[in-house]
Design a protein around this motif. Structure first.
Motif, PDB file in Angstrom:
ATOM      1  N   LEU A   1       0.831  -1.204   0.000  1.00 18.33           N
ATOM      2  CA  LEU A   1       0.000   0.000   0.000  1.00 18.33           C
ATOM      3  C   LEU A   1       0.864   1.252   0.000  1.00 18.33           C
ATOM      4  CD1 LEU A   1      -2.708   1.444   0.206  1.00 18.33           C
ATOM      5  CD2 LEU A   1      -2.635   1.093   2.697  1.00 18.33           C
ATOM      6  N   GLY A   2       1.911   1.264   0.817  1.00 20.52           N
ATOM      7  CA  GLY A   2       2.760   2.440   0.931  1.00 20.52           C
ATOM      8  C   GLY A   2       3.480   2.756  -0.367  1.00 20.52           C
ATOM      9  N   ARG A   3       4.013   1.738  -1.032  1.00 19.00           N
ATOM     10  CA  ARG A   3       4.715   1.966  -2.297  1.00 19.00           C
ATOM     11  C   ARG A   3       3.763   2.497  -3.363  1.00 19.00           C
ATOM     12  NH1 ARG A   3       7.938  -3.693  -1.436  1.00 19.00           N
ATOM     13  NH2 ARG A   3       9.796  -2.822  -0.414  1.00 19.00           N
ATOM     14  N   THR A   4       2.553   1.991  -3.367  1.00 23.71           N
ATOM     15  CA  THR A   4       1.580   2.455  -4.363  1.00 23.71           C
ATOM     16  C   THR A   4       1.183   3.899  -4.102  1.00 23.71           C
ATOM     17  OG1 THR A   4       0.779   0.168  -4.543  1.00 23.71           O
ATOM     18  CG2 THR A   4      -0.611   1.906  -5.475  1.00 23.71           C
ATOM     19  N   LEU A   5       0.999   4.246  -2.839  1.00 32.42           N
ATOM     20  CA  LEU A   5       0.701   5.638  -2.506  1.00 32.42           C
ATOM     21  C   LEU A   5       1.830   6.564  -2.940  1.00 32.42           C
ATOM     22  CD1 LEU A   5      -0.844   5.281   1.062  1.00 32.42           C
ATOM     23  CD2 LEU A   5      -2.002   6.203  -0.954  1.00 32.42           C
ATOM     24  N   ARG A   6       3.052   6.144  -2.707  1.00 26.44           N
ATOM     25  CA  ARG A   6       4.189   6.964  -3.132  1.00 26.44           C
ATOM     26  C   ARG A   6       4.188   7.144  -4.650  1.00 26.44           C
ATOM     27  NH1 ARG A   6       8.402   8.026   0.490  1.00 26.44           N
ATOM     28  NH2 ARG A   6       8.333   6.877   2.473  1.00 26.44           N
ATOM     29  N   CYS A   7       3.909   6.067  -5.373  1.00 24.36           N
ATOM     30  CA  CYS A   7       3.874   6.166  -6.836  1.00 24.36           C
ATOM     31  C   CYS A   7       2.840   7.194  -7.292  1.00 24.36           C
ATOM     32  CB  CYS A   7       3.551   4.807  -7.444  1.00 24.36           C
ATOM     33  SG  CYS A   7       4.870   3.576  -7.304  1.00 24.36           S
ATOM     34  N   LEU A   8       1.676   7.186  -6.674  1.00 23.04           N
ATOM     35  CA  LEU A   8       0.640   8.151  -7.029  1.00 23.04           C
ATOM     36  C   LEU A   8       1.128   9.577  -6.782  1.00 23.04           C
ATOM     37  CD1 LEU A   8      -2.370   6.198  -5.499  1.00 23.04           C
ATOM     38  CD2 LEU A   8      -2.144   6.807  -7.919  1.00 23.04           C
ATOM     39  N   ARG A   9       1.799   9.768  -5.668  1.00 26.79           N
ATOM     40  CA  ARG A   9       2.290  11.113  -5.339  1.00 26.79           C
ATOM     41  C   ARG A   9       3.453  11.514  -6.239  1.00 26.79           C
ATOM     42  NH1 ARG A   9       1.414   9.458   0.984  1.00 26.79           N
ATOM     43  NH2 ARG A   9      -0.857   9.845   0.989  1.00 26.79           N
TER      44      ARG A   9
ATOM     45  N   LEU B   1       0.396   1.789 -15.192  1.00 27.39           N
ATOM     46  CA  LEU B   1       1.022   0.788 -14.333  1.00 27.39           C
ATOM     47  C   LEU B   1       0.641   0.998 -12.873  1.00 27.39           C
ATOM     48  CD1 LEU B   1       4.677   0.512 -15.716  1.00 27.39           C
ATOM     49  CD2 LEU B   1       2.925  -1.270 -15.777  1.00 27.39           C
ATOM     50  N   VAL B   2       0.673   2.255 -12.447  1.00 20.58           N
ATOM     51  CA  VAL B   2       0.340   2.568 -11.054  1.00 20.58           C
ATOM     52  C   VAL B   2      -1.119   2.241 -10.771  1.00 20.58           C
ATOM     53  CG1 VAL B   2       0.222   4.377  -9.319  1.00 20.58           C
ATOM     54  CG2 VAL B   2       2.132   4.340 -10.946  1.00 20.58           C
ATOM     55  N   HIS B   3      -2.002   2.607 -11.663  1.00 22.79           N
ATOM     56  CA  HIS B   3      -3.422   2.369 -11.416  1.00 22.79           C
ATOM     57  C   HIS B   3      -3.795   0.895 -11.567  1.00 22.79           C
ATOM     58  CE1 HIS B   3      -5.014   6.367 -10.587  1.00 22.79           C
ATOM     59  NE2 HIS B   3      -4.009   6.788 -11.330  1.00 22.79           N
ATOM     60  N   GLU B   4      -3.002   0.127 -12.296  1.00 25.63           N
ATOM     61  CA  GLU B   4      -3.209  -1.327 -12.308  1.00 25.63           C
ATOM     62  C   GLU B   4      -2.922  -1.902 -10.924  1.00 25.63           C
ATOM     63  OE1 GLU B   4      -1.843  -5.288 -14.890  1.00 25.63           O
ATOM     64  OE2 GLU B   4      -0.856  -3.353 -15.217  1.00 25.63           O
ATOM     65  N   ALA B   5      -1.862  -1.428 -10.291  1.00 22.82           N
ATOM     66  CA  ALA B   5      -1.563  -1.871  -8.918  1.00 22.82           C
ATOM     67  C   ALA B   5      -2.671  -1.442  -7.971  1.00 22.82           C
ATOM     68  CB  ALA B   5      -0.221  -1.298  -8.469  1.00 22.82           C
ATOM     69  N   VAL B   6      -3.168  -0.213  -8.132  1.00 28.93           N
ATOM     70  CA  VAL B   6      -4.262   0.285  -7.292  1.00 28.93           C
ATOM     71  C   VAL B   6      -5.473  -0.637  -7.400  1.00 28.93           C
ATOM     72  CG1 VAL B   6      -5.981   2.124  -7.073  1.00 28.93           C
ATOM     73  CG2 VAL B   6      -3.557   2.705  -7.312  1.00 28.93           C
ATOM     74  N   ALA B   7      -5.853  -0.997  -8.625  1.00 32.29           N
ATOM     75  CA  ALA B   7      -7.041  -1.817  -8.834  1.00 32.29           C
ATOM     76  C   ALA B   7      -6.911  -3.177  -8.156  1.00 32.29           C
ATOM     77  CB  ALA B   7      -7.298  -1.990 -10.329  1.00 32.29           C
ATOM     78  N   LEU B   8      -5.728  -3.790  -8.245  1.00 32.77           N
ATOM     79  CA  LEU B   8      -5.532  -5.098  -7.620  1.00 32.77           C
ATOM     80  C   LEU B   8      -5.566  -5.003  -6.102  1.00 32.77           C
ATOM     81  CD1 LEU B   8      -2.767  -6.619  -9.918  1.00 32.77           C
ATOM     82  CD2 LEU B   8      -5.144  -7.356  -9.748  1.00 32.77           C
ATOM     83  N   LEU B   9      -4.913  -3.986  -5.544  1.00 33.57           N
ATOM     84  CA  LEU B   9      -4.941  -3.812  -4.090  1.00 33.57           C
ATOM     85  C   LEU B   9      -6.358  -3.552  -3.607  1.00 33.57           C
ATOM     86  CD1 LEU B   9      -1.756  -1.632  -3.444  1.00 33.57           C
ATOM     87  CD2 LEU B   9      -2.103  -4.010  -2.798  1.00 33.57           C
ATOM     88  N   ASP B  10      -7.084  -2.734  -4.332  1.00 29.19           N
ATOM     89  CA  ASP B  10      -8.457  -2.414  -3.943  1.00 29.19           C
ATOM     90  C   ASP B  10      -9.343  -3.661  -3.962  1.00 29.19           C
ATOM     91  OD1 ASP B  10     -10.425  -0.236  -3.345  1.00 29.19           O
ATOM     92  OD2 ASP B  10     -11.362  -1.023  -5.170  1.00 29.19           O
ATOM     93  N   ALA B  11      -9.034  -4.591  -4.865  1.00 21.72           N
ATOM     94  CA  ALA B  11      -9.812  -5.827  -4.966  1.00 21.72           C
ATOM     95  C   ALA B  11      -9.320  -6.906  -4.011  1.00 21.72           C
ATOM     96  CB  ALA B  11      -9.763  -6.350  -6.402  1.00 21.72           C
TER      97      ALA B  11
END
Length: 388
Positions: A239-247, A296-306
């Motif tokens: 979760l933390g790495r994905t948040l950093r990517c978004l920022r 790429l970042v939003h693909e990770a977001v979608a998987l984590l959210d699911a």
């Protein structure tokens, strides 16, 4: 409210309120604390406070996927998440899932309200965060059930101003064992806790070395069960790495905008910068990096959210986003010339963030190796290759 409207409001808040105060916020001390408190009050008044945090705790209640659409705008400034109240998302999520009732009741609402701050301590001077099995910090059970924690951690973000620090410590086994690592929530006001020094990263502050000398931690401040550290840390890191990517996407977009504005408005003896092919090449390559990294970042977001396994996607996104931010910031500096090296633009700080990003939260090499191994293991099984 429509997501696009909310994103626009956050973008305006960061650009008109947070970015103009970055110099004060970067400076730290009482002036920074006062500025941050004022920004938090404004965020609450404008209805953009703590949007991804649980509604029952005082947050906005947005799901992770919905918040991800806003995080890029929020993260255009390093201070955006703190000013808008989303900074404790990692800790709130971790405590909500793994802390006991007493800890949740004592801290969660105060975290969401911005009354207390937390940090996370995993890496040690002689033990990289990429090799947690060698963790040297130890926690021994006292006769009354509490824990006595001894060890040293470093590159702990925000430790000097934190009220609580989550510490990875060995509660059983020996160095190298997968079993026996636990996470304890340590109040920083405890006897034996000490901030040793600040560790500037390429000249920027905010990282610290801390020491724990038989710090007594209540029994109920253990997260999960003894030995659960790697499982909990794994959740947190994804979760933390994905948040950093978004920022980082938000910060790269900021650098891209500055580059394009410079190119469009600056002229030299050879005419406008925007007419020069080498400048156009910088613009094209930066836009290509942004546009190819965002999916790429939003693909990770979608998987984590699911709730699905996103290790490969997070690894890809983390490496791509870190490289992309460094590339875009570097191009923006090149187009600015000497002005891009000085204090009149945020570009030196954005470049520094991009370079540090390739080491913090796991160096590129770790993610490259982990992803490649995971992919290669899928080949040769029953003659069926994994999806790419």
């Amino acid at each position: 409210m429509e997501a696009s409207d909310l994103k626009g409001r956050i973008d305006r808040f960061v650009r008109s309120r947070v970015i103009p105060r970055e110099a004060v916020l970067d400076g730290g001390g009482p002036a920074a604390a006062e500025a941050l408190a004022e920004l938090r009050g404004l965020a609450q008044e404008e209805g953009v406070w703590a949007l991804p945090l649980p509604e029952e705790l005082g947050g906005g209640g947005l799901g992770f996927r919905a918040y991800a659409e806003l995080a890029e705008a929020e993260g255009a400034s390093d201070h955006g998440p703190a000013a808008l109240g989303s900074a404790p998302l990692l800790d709130v999520t971790m405590l909500a899932r793994h802390a006991g009732t007493a800890v949740r009741e004592a801290y969660l609402k105060r975290l969401v309200a911005g009354e207390i701050r937390t940090c996370y301590a995993m890496t040690e001077p002689d033990v990289p965060g990429t090799d947690p099995l060698r963790t040297g910090t130890r926690a021994e059970r006292a006769p009354d059930g509490s824990w006595l924690v001894t060890g040293r951690k470093w590159f702990t973000s925000g430790a000097a101003g934190a009220d609580l620090v989550t510490v990875m410590a060995r509660t059983g086994g020996s160095a190298g064992d997968r079993e026996g690592l636990s996470l304890l929530l340590v109040p920083t006001a405890s006897a034996g806790f000490r901030v040793v020094r600040e560790l500037p990263v390429l000249g920027a502050g905010g990282q610290y070395e801390i020491e724990l000398d038989r710090v007594r931690v209540p029994a109920d401040h253990l997260l999960g069960e003894p030995g659960d550290a790697l499982t909990i840390a794994g959740e947190r890191l994804q979760l933390g790495r994905t948040l950093r990517c978004l920022r980082w996407l938000g910060q790269a977009r900021r650098a891209f905008d500055l580059m394009c504005e410079r190119a469009a408005t600056r002229s030299g003896s050879r005419g406008p910068l925007a007419d020069q092919q080498l400048v156009q090449s910088h613009v094209f390559d930066a836009l290509l990096a942004l546009r190819t990294t965002r999916p790429l970042v939003h693909e990770a977001v979608a998987l984590l959210d699911a709730g699905r396994d996103a290790r490969t996607e997070v690894g890809l996104a983390k490496v791509a986003a870190a490289r992309m931010l460094q590339q875009v910031a570097d191009s923006a500096i090149q187009v600015h010339g000497a002005a891009g090296l000085g204090p009149d633009t945020p570009l030196p700080g954005l470049l520094r963030t991009g370079r540090a990003a390739r080491i913090l939260d796991g160096p590129d090499e770790l993610h490259i190796t982990s992803v490649a191994r995971r992919v290669l293991r899928g080949y040769g099984r029953d003659g069926v290759a994994p999806g790419v």
